[in-house]
Design a protein around this motif. Sequence first.
Motif, PDB file in Angstrom:
ATOM      1  N   CYS A 161      41.052  44.508  44.548  1.00 25.70           N
ATOM      2  CA  CYS A 161      41.727  43.218  44.602  1.00 25.70           C
ATOM      3  C   CYS A 161      40.920  42.201  43.814  1.00 25.70           C
ATOM      4  O   CYS A 161      39.760  42.427  43.491  1.00 25.70           O
ATOM      5  N   VAL A 162      41.571  41.106  43.476  1.00 26.27           N
ATOM      6  CA  VAL A 162      40.854  39.979  42.895  1.00 26.27           C
ATOM      7  C   VAL A 162      41.197  38.752  43.717  1.00 26.27           C
ATOM      8  O   VAL A 162      42.334  38.606  44.182  1.00 26.27           O
ATOM      9  N   LEU A 163      40.217  37.892  43.956  1.00 32.54           N
ATOM     10  CA  LEU A 163      40.437  36.636  44.659  1.00 32.54           C
ATOM     11  C   LEU A 163      40.036  35.497  43.735  1.00 32.54           C
ATOM     12  O   LEU A 163      39.037  35.601  43.027  1.00 32.54           O
ATOM     13  N   PRO A 164      40.821  34.383  43.747  1.00 30.56           N
ATOM     14  CA  PRO A 164      40.455  33.258  42.894  1.00 30.56           C
ATOM     15  C   PRO A 164      39.103  32.676  43.324  1.00 30.56           C
ATOM     16  O   PRO A 164      38.726  32.769  44.499  1.00 30.56           O
ATOM     17  N   ARG A 165      38.399  32.080  42.366  1.00 30.62           N
ATOM     18  CA  ARG A 165      37.014  31.660  42.592  1.00 30.62           C
ATOM     19  C   ARG A 165      36.832  30.807  43.849  1.00 30.62           C
ATOM     20  O   ARG A 165      35.934  31.071  44.657  1.00 30.62           O
ATOM     21  N   THR A 166      37.735  29.828  44.034  1.00 30.07           N
ATOM     22  CA  THR A 166      37.524  28.890  45.146  1.00 30.07           C
ATOM     23  C   THR A 166      37.659  29.581  46.508  1.00 30.07           C
ATOM     24  O   THR A 166      37.015  29.178  47.465  1.00 30.07           O
ATOM     25  N   ALA A 167      38.491  30.604  46.575  1.00 30.91           N
ATOM     26  CA  ALA A 167      38.713  31.266  47.869  1.00 30.91           C
ATOM     27  C   ALA A 167      37.838  32.502  48.023  1.00 30.91           C
ATOM     28  O   ALA A 167      37.875  33.171  49.059  1.00 30.91           O
ATOM     29  N   ALA A 168      37.018  32.797  47.001  1.00 27.57           N
ATOM     30  CA  ALA A 168      36.366  34.106  46.964  1.00 27.57           C
ATOM     31  C   ALA A 168      35.398  34.306  48.122  1.00 27.57           C
ATOM     32  O   ALA A 168      35.424  35.343  48.794  1.00 27.57           O
ATOM     33  N   ALA A 169      34.529  33.340  48.372  1.00 24.20           N
ATOM     34  CA  ALA A 169      33.487  33.538  49.386  1.00 24.20           C
ATOM     35  C   ALA A 169      34.116  33.851  50.738  1.00 24.20           C
ATOM     36  O   ALA A 169      33.758  34.834  51.402  1.00 24.20           O
ATOM     37  N   ALA A 170      35.081  33.014  51.149  1.00 20.91           N
ATOM     38  CA  ALA A 170      35.712  33.213  52.457  1.00 20.91           C
ATOM     39  C   ALA A 170      36.491  34.524  52.498  1.00 20.91           C
ATOM     40  O   ALA A 170      36.396  35.298  53.464  1.00 20.91           O
ATOM     41  N   PRO A 216      32.536  39.562  38.668  1.00 24.25           N
ATOM     42  CA  PRO A 216      33.211  38.312  38.320  1.00 24.25           C
ATOM     43  C   PRO A 216      34.246  38.578  37.233  1.00 24.25           C
ATOM     44  O   PRO A 216      34.028  39.421  36.361  1.00 24.25           O
ATOM     45  N   LEU A 217      35.382  37.912  37.308  1.00 20.31           N
ATOM     46  CA  LEU A 217      36.410  38.034  36.267  1.00 20.31           C
ATOM     47  C   LEU A 217      36.701  36.654  35.681  1.00 20.31           C
ATOM     48  O   LEU A 217      36.546  35.637  36.359  1.00 20.31           O
ATOM     49  N   GLY A 218      37.145  36.669  34.434  1.00 15.07           N
ATOM     50  CA  GLY A 218      37.569  35.424  33.786  1.00 15.07           C
ATOM     51  C   GLY A 218      39.071  35.263  33.854  1.00 15.07           C
ATOM     52  O   GLY A 218      39.734  35.852  34.711  1.00 15.07           O
ATOM     53  N   GLU A 219      39.630  34.483  32.919  1.00 14.19           N
ATOM     54  CA  GLU A 219      41.059  34.199  32.967  1.00 14.19           C
ATOM     55  C   GLU A 219      41.905  35.429  32.653  1.00 14.19           C
ATOM     56  O   GLU A 219      41.433  36.384  32.051  1.00 14.19           O
ATOM     57  N   GLN A 220      43.188  35.341  33.030  1.00 13.40           N
ATOM     58  CA  GLN A 220      44.098  36.481  32.949  1.00 13.40           C
ATOM     59  C   GLN A 220      44.324  36.959  31.519  1.00 13.40           C
ATOM     60  O   GLN A 220      44.443  38.144  31.287  1.00 13.40           O
ATOM     61  N   GLY A 221      44.398  36.066  30.557  1.00  6.80           N
ATOM     62  CA  GLY A 221      44.741  36.475  29.193  1.00  6.80           C
ATOM     63  C   GLY A 221      46.239  36.500  29.012  1.00  6.80           C
ATOM     64  O   GLY A 221      47.000  36.003  29.844  1.00  6.80           O
ATOM     65  N   PRO A 254      43.388  40.577  35.928  1.00 11.37           N
ATOM     66  CA  PRO A 254      42.325  39.587  36.144  1.00 11.37           C
ATOM     67  C   PRO A 254      42.831  38.172  36.392  1.00 11.37           C
ATOM     68  O   PRO A 254      43.908  37.783  35.926  1.00 11.37           O
ATOM     69  N   MET A 255      42.076  37.435  37.145  1.00 12.93           N
ATOM     70  CA  MET A 255      42.217  35.983  37.252  1.00 12.93           C
ATOM     71  C   MET A 255      40.803  35.456  37.466  1.00 12.93           C
ATOM     72  O   MET A 255      39.914  36.178  37.888  1.00 12.93           O
ATOM     73  N   GLU A 256      40.574  34.199  37.150  1.00 14.35           N
ATOM     74  CA  GLU A 256      39.269  33.594  37.298  1.00 14.35           C
ATOM     75  C   GLU A 256      38.823  33.757  38.752  1.00 14.35           C
ATOM     76  O   GLU A 256      39.443  33.189  39.660  1.00 14.35           O
ATOM     77  N   GLY A 257      37.802  34.529  38.993  1.00 13.44           N
ATOM     78  CA  GLY A 257      37.368  34.761  40.372  1.00 13.44           C
ATOM     79  C   GLY A 257      36.521  36.016  40.477  1.00 13.44           C
ATOM     80  O   GLY A 257      35.762  36.336  39.563  1.00 13.44           O
ATOM     81  N   TYR A 258      36.684  36.737  41.585  1.00 17.40           N
ATOM     82  CA  TYR A 258      35.884  37.947  41.805  1.00 17.40           C
ATOM     83  C   TYR A 258      36.778  39.111  42.165  1.00 17.40           C
ATOM     84  O   TYR A 258      37.738  38.966  42.916  1.00 17.40           O
ATOM     85  N   THR A 259      36.440  40.284  41.649  1.00 15.45           N
ATOM     86  CA  THR A 259      37.193  41.484  42.015  1.00 15.45           C
ATOM     87  C   THR A 259      36.324  42.416  42.828  1.00 15.45           C
ATOM     88  O   THR A 259      35.156  42.648  42.505  1.00 15.45           O
TER      89      THR A 259
END
Lengths: 246, 440
Positions: free
Chosen positions: B316-325, B348-353, B360-365
Motif C-alpha cells: 500500500c501507499v499512504l500520503p505523506r501527511t497521514a503516513a505516520a499514523a 518513500p515515494l514521490g508524485e504519481q507521474g 505511487p503518490m507522494e508519501g510512503y509505501t
Amino acid sequence: MTPRKSVLILGATSDIARATARRHGARGDALILAGRDSHRLADEAADLRLRFGVPVEIRLLDVLEPDSFAAFVDGLPVLPDVVICAVGLLGDQTAAERTPVLADRIIRSNFTGPAAVLALVADAMAARGAGVVVGISSVAGDRGRAANYVYGSAKAGFTAYLSGLGGRMAQHGVRVVTVRPGFVRTRMTEGLRLPPLLTATPDEVARAILRAEAGGRADIYVRPIWRFIMAVIRSLPDSLFRRISS
Amino acid sequence: MKAEGWGRFPRIDGQLVSGWDEMAVLRRIAAGGSMIACGARRSYGDASLNPAGMLSMVPMDRLLDFDPATGLLLCEAGVTLADILDVFVPRGWFPAVTPGTRFVTVGGAVAADVHGKNHHRDGGFGAHLAFCDVMLADGRVIRCSPDRDPDLFAATLGGMGLTGVILRASLRLRPIETAWIREDIFRSSGLDETLDLFGRLHDRSYSVAWIDAFATGARIGRAVVMTGDHAGLDELPAELRQAPLARTVRRLPAVPPGCPSWLLNRASVRAFNEAYHRLARPRRRLSALDSFFHPLDAVPAWNRLYGRRGFLQYQCVLPRTAAAAGLRRLLAETAGSGWPSFLAMLKPLGEQGMGLMSFPMEGYTLALDFPAAEPVFPLLRRLDAIVDDHGGRLYLAKDARMDAGMLRRGYPAVDRFQEIRAAYGSCGRFGSLQSRRLDL
C-alpha cells in the motif's frame, strides 16, 4: 574485438537459428543472417550487434528459388567458416495429402532447397580446404509416420543428403554435421502437447550445435535419449509401429 | 495450461500463446475474445491471468537501437531488465529505474509503471520513457508518448495491459562510472525515527527500509534504513578500479519445488527479524549493483518458500501527511494478528507521474508478505480499512484480492482511464482476472 569466426545462418529468423546466433554472438563471432523477411532479419541483426558488438550482415534468401542460389553464394561478404541451415516448414500434412503443390512445397522447403544451397557453400569451402556445414534435420526423418510423413520424408532425404555430402567433403577438410533436435519448444510446435523429458529449448539445441561444430560425432541428437528411442522405433515391425504411432 | 503469478495465488488453467513477433501478436488479437498480454509473470496476483486467453510476450526480446548521445534504448516488450544489465552495465549504462527484481520484462515494467528505490527523486519507470508502441484491439499499432496520443500513453502507463499489447518501448538509461553503490546503513528504534531518517536522507539517490514486522509498542516501525548512490570511479579501491564495471552476481541454490510451507513459521521468522535488526551495524560500504538493487534475485524461485498454497504481497501507499499514523496502525494490526510478515519493506515515494493508474503518490509505501491462508484474508480486509481511512491505495502489480470499491476510492482517475479504454476499443478485449474482479 576482432571476430573469431564468421558464421552464416540460413533461415535466421527461426527460433533455433536465433538462439544459435546469440550463442555465436556471445563468442564474438561475425554473423551473416539469411532469410526471406528483410524486416525481421534487420531486427535480429540489430539485436545481435547491440548485445554482442559483433559485425552482422543480412542477406535475402528463399530456398524455394534455386536459380538464386549461385548469386546468393557469390554475393556473400566472405566465405564463412561455418554455415548452419535452420530452414524448415512443418506444413499441414492432411492438406499436403490432397494437394500435390503443398506436398511439393514442404519437400522443397525442407530438402531440395536447403540441400542445394548447402552444397554450393560446401563446394566453396572445399576449394578453400576448410569449413563446417551444419544441417538441422529431424527425428521425423528417421521413420515415416502417418501424421507427418510428407515433412518426415523430406527430412529423411535431407539427412541422407547431409550424410553423403559429409562423405564427399571429408577429404577436402569440410565437416558436415546433421542435427536432429527432437521436440523443441518453438513456434513450429506451438500448441502441441510435448513430453517435457523429450523436449528441448531452442538454446539447448544451440549449445548442441556449437559443441558439434567443434568436433565429435557428425550426427547428433540434442537429447541423447532420442538416439535410443529412434533406434527402437526404426527396428519395430510395421504392424506394431502403426499401432503405437497412430 | 496452468498459469500463476509470482505469488502462486491464484492458479488457473488457461490458453497461452506466444507472441513470437508482431505478426503473431496481430494473429492472436485478430482471433478475438478477451485476452491479456503477459511477460515474465513477476506480478504477484492475477494481473497477468486470463483463462480465456494469454499472450506471452517473452519471445519478443530483441534490442533494436541504442543512442549513446541520449541514453535511449529501443527494445521489444519481452526484453528483461536482466538482459539490459548484462549488455549495458559493462558499457557504463544503467536503467533509470529498476524495481526489486531484474527479471521483469520491459512490457511488464511499463504496464505496472514500476518504481524503484529512487522514486522520491526520479519518478517511476514511465517518467523515463520516450514512447511506447501499443497494438490495439483493431490491430493498429500506435506509438504513444507524453506528446503523441498522450491519452493512450497515460492509460497504458500503469494500465496493467488493459489498453492493448505493449510491443516496444524506448527507455532512458543513465551513465554510470562503476558497477558499485556507495551504501549507507542506519538503524532506527521506532517508526518516528525511521521516517525522520528518510526525511534527512531525502537527497540520497536510492533509499529503502527493512521493517521488523514483529515489533510492538514503542519499537513498532523499527527498521534498518539503507541508502545508496552510484559510486564514482575515484571511490573504488585500487583492486576494483581495474574493472570498475564488472558485476558481481551472487547466485544461491534455488528453493526446491516441494518446499514445505511450515518452514516460514512464527518462531523462525521472528528469530530472523530479530537477528537481522541486531546484526545491521550502521556503516558505509560498497555494494555490488545486483545485491543492492535485487537481493532476492540471488535466491532463484524464492516464491516457493511459502509452499504450494502461495502467498499474498500486500503493498500500500499512504500520503505523506497521514503516513505516520497510518503506518503505525498497519504495523500494529499486522504484528498483533498472529500472521506477521516475513519481509516488510518501507520506501518513500514521490508524485504519481503521468500514468492514470500508476501506484505511487507522494508519501510512503509499505509492502508485507503473507501466506495465502484462509485466516489471512480477514486480516487484509482490516488493513484495507486502515489504508482507506488514511487516503491510501494498493499496488495493482501485487494485488490478488482487493475489491472494486477499494480501487475506486484509491484511484480517482479510474473513470478517465475507462473512458480512454472505451475510446480506443480496449474494453472487453483486453482484460484479466484482476480487471474483472475490479469491474474494469
